[in-house]
Motif scaffolding. Structure first.
Motif, PDB file in Angstrom:
ATOM      1  N   ARG A 177       4.082  -4.172   1.371  1.00  0.00           N
ATOM      2  CA  ARG A 177       5.328  -3.459   1.657  1.00  0.00           C
ATOM      3  C   ARG A 177       5.017  -2.047   2.126  1.00  0.00           C
ATOM      4  N   GLN A 178       5.705  -1.611   3.164  1.00  0.00           N
ATOM      5  CA  GLN A 178       5.427  -0.293   3.726  1.00  0.00           C
ATOM      6  C   GLN A 178       5.643   0.834   2.722  1.00  0.00           C
ATOM      7  N   SER A 179       6.524   0.627   1.753  1.00  0.00           N
ATOM      8  CA  SER A 179       6.798   1.679   0.778  1.00  0.00           C
ATOM      9  C   SER A 179       5.610   1.953  -0.141  1.00  0.00           C
ATOM     10  N   ILE A 180       4.678   0.994  -0.260  1.00  0.00           N
ATOM     11  CA  ILE A 180       3.514   1.217  -1.121  1.00  0.00           C
ATOM     12  C   ILE A 180       2.196   1.114  -0.353  1.00  0.00           C
ATOM     13  N   SER A 181       2.266   0.879   0.955  1.00  0.00           N
ATOM     14  CA  SER A 181       1.039   0.612   1.708  1.00  0.00           C
ATOM     15  C   SER A 181       0.075   1.806   1.712  1.00  0.00           C
ATOM     16  N   GLU A 182       0.615   3.019   1.740  1.00  0.00           N
ATOM     17  CA  GLU A 182      -0.280   4.183   1.751  1.00  0.00           C
ATOM     18  C   GLU A 182      -1.009   4.319   0.415  1.00  0.00           C
ATOM     19  N   LYS A 183      -0.337   3.978  -0.672  1.00  0.00           N
ATOM     20  CA  LYS A 183      -0.998   4.013  -1.988  1.00  0.00           C
ATOM     21  C   LYS A 183      -2.122   2.987  -2.047  1.00  0.00           C
ATOM     22  N   VAL A 184      -1.867   1.805  -1.487  1.00  0.00           N
ATOM     23  CA  VAL A 184      -2.889   0.754  -1.479  1.00  0.00           C
ATOM     24  C   VAL A 184      -4.080   1.199  -0.630  1.00  0.00           C
ATOM     25  N   ARG A 185      -3.801   1.780   0.532  1.00  0.00           N
ATOM     26  CA  ARG A 185      -4.878   2.271   1.386  1.00  0.00           C
ATOM     27  C   ARG A 185      -5.732   3.306   0.647  1.00  0.00           C
ATOM     28  N   SER A 186      -5.036   4.202  -0.062  1.00  0.00           N
ATOM     29  CA  SER A 186      -5.746   5.262  -0.782  1.00  0.00           C
ATOM     30  C   SER A 186      -6.693   4.686  -1.835  1.00  0.00           C
ATOM     31  N   VAL A 187      -6.218   3.689  -2.569  1.00  0.00           N
ATOM     32  CA  VAL A 187      -7.062   3.042  -3.587  1.00  0.00           C
ATOM     33  C   VAL A 187      -8.261   2.366  -2.924  1.00  0.00           C
ATOM     34  N   CYS A 188      -8.001   1.702  -1.794  1.00  0.00           N
ATOM     35  CA  CYS A 188      -9.084   1.019  -1.085  1.00  0.00           C
ATOM     36  C   CYS A 188     -10.104   2.013  -0.557  1.00  0.00           C
ATOM     37  N   ARG A 189      -9.638   3.140  -0.056  1.00  0.00           N
ATOM     38  CA  ARG A 189     -10.561   4.161   0.450  1.00  0.00           C
ATOM     39  C   ARG A 189     -11.448   4.699  -0.680  1.00  0.00           C
ATOM     40  N   GLU A 190     -10.830   4.905  -1.840  1.00  0.00           N
ATOM     41  CA  GLU A 190     -11.595   5.398  -2.989  1.00  0.00           C
ATOM     42  C   GLU A 190     -12.700   4.411  -3.375  1.00  0.00           C
ATOM     43  N   LEU A 191     -12.411   3.115  -3.195  1.00  0.00           N
ATOM     44  CA  LEU A 191     -13.410   2.088  -3.493  1.00  0.00           C
ATOM     45  C   LEU A 191     -14.416   1.924  -2.356  1.00  0.00           C
ATOM     46  N   GLY A 192     -14.090   2.521  -1.205  1.00  0.00           N
ATOM     47  CA  GLY A 192     -14.963   2.395  -0.037  1.00  0.00           C
ATOM     48  C   GLY A 192     -14.934   1.009   0.574  1.00  0.00           C
ATOM     49  N   ILE A 193     -13.773   0.313   0.499  1.00  0.00           N
ATOM     50  CA  ILE A 193     -13.728  -1.077   0.971  1.00  0.00           C
ATOM     51  C   ILE A 193     -12.722  -1.300   2.095  1.00  0.00           C
ATOM     52  N   LEU A 194     -11.961  -0.284   2.442  1.00  0.00           N
ATOM     53  CA  LEU A 194     -10.946  -0.478   3.488  1.00  0.00           C
ATOM     54  C   LEU A 194     -11.603  -0.669   4.843  1.00  0.00           C
ATOM     55  N   VAL A 195     -11.311  -1.797   5.480  1.00  0.00           N
ATOM     56  CA  VAL A 195     -11.903  -2.091   6.784  1.00  0.00           C
ATOM     57  C   VAL A 195     -10.902  -1.879   7.892  1.00  0.00           C
ATOM     58  N   ASP A 196      -9.718  -2.435   7.723  1.00  0.00           N
ATOM     59  CA  ASP A 196      -8.753  -2.387   8.809  1.00  0.00           C
ATOM     60  C   ASP A 196      -7.351  -2.401   8.233  1.00  0.00           C
ATOM     61  N   ASP A 197      -6.470  -1.604   8.814  1.00  0.00           N
ATOM     62  CA  ASP A 197      -5.073  -1.660   8.416  1.00  0.00           C
ATOM     63  C   ASP A 197      -4.208  -1.498   9.663  1.00  0.00           C
ATOM     64  N   ASN A 198      -3.242  -2.389   9.776  1.00  0.00           N
ATOM     65  CA  ASN A 198      -2.378  -2.392  10.964  1.00  0.00           C
ATOM     66  C   ASN A 198      -0.923  -2.498  10.548  1.00  0.00           C
ATOM     67  N   ALA A 199      -0.113  -1.547  10.987  1.00  0.00           N
ATOM     68  CA  ALA A 199       1.325  -1.624  10.748  1.00  0.00           C
ATOM     69  C   ALA A 199       1.935  -2.474  11.844  1.00  0.00           C
ATOM     70  N   ASP A 200       1.734  -3.775  11.745  1.00  0.00           N
ATOM     71  CA  ASP A 200       2.132  -4.654  12.848  1.00  0.00           C
ATOM     72  C   ASP A 200       3.212  -5.633  12.486  1.00  0.00           C
TER      73      ASP A 200
END
Length: 201
Positions: A177-200
């Motif tokens: 959900r877009q309302s929480i997507s930035e929080k999820v991205r932030s957690v993933c970045r902290e873990l160093g695992i975010l590969v790709d994210d697309n608001a599509d």
């Protein structure tokens, strides 16, 4: 952040009659202007003998892109009442076309406004209004031995992967959900695992 909008669940029809004139309405969910033109083409083909095929549509989650067409009726007597029905129900990504067969008695501008609005409103009443949740797609990759860390970090969001691959290197895809997507991205970045994210979506 509002991450939902209302649209139509499928196709429907409406009908309004007054003083011999018949107003037949058709409503559909649509995603693009090309779809709008396709639907209008279908109506014009089916009702090739009708004098007027008036319509209105709204596109985008907030309905900021819209159009109303009177198709030869007096200005603002047809397209605007149809558009107002879509707005009153807060419906977007939808089109309504209303076909008029003249019954021999003029209705006047006020009568036309009432008739086109009523036909459009009837088509909406015969439809189902559904809520669509706007999502961003987030894909993560990580070594298998970090699975527990990833699950623990993402558990509070209660996400269910739409795609998953568990091998030596794991891959998960989430529709968030877009309302929480930035929080999820932030957690993933902290873990160093975010590969790709697309608001599509």
């Amino acid at each position: 952040m509002d991450d939902t909008y209302r649209t139509l669940g499928g196709a429907s029809e409406g009908l309004y009659k007054e003083k011999g004139s018949k107003f037949i309405a058709y409503a559909w969910p649509v995603q693009t202007e090309a779809e709008v033109e396709q639907r209008l083409g279908e109506v014009r083909k089916k009702h090739y003998d009708a004098r007027h095929v008036c319509y209105a549509w709204r596109l985008g989650p907030e309905g900021k892109k819209f159009r109303a067409n009177d198709d030869g009726e007096p200005s603002h007597s047809a397209g605007d009442p149809i558009l107002n029905e879509l707005k009153s129900k807060a419906v977007s990504n939808a089109v309504i076309a209303v076909v008029r067969y003249f019954g021999g008695v003029k209705l006047g501008v006020g009568g036309l406004i009432r008739a086109y609005g009523a036909a459009a409103g009837d088509a909406l009443e015969e439809n189902e209004i559904v809520e669509v949740i706007l999502t961003d797609q987030i894909e993560i990759r990580f070594p298998y031995d970090r699975t527990s860390d990833v699950n623990r970090a993402l558990h509070p969001f209660r996400l269910e992967p739409s795609e998953r691959e568990y091998t030596v290197d794991c891959r998960l895809v989430y529709d968030v959900r877009q309302s929480i997507s930035e929080k999820v991205r932030s957690v993933c970045r902290e873990l160093g695992i975010l590969v790709d994210d697309n608001a599509d979506k």
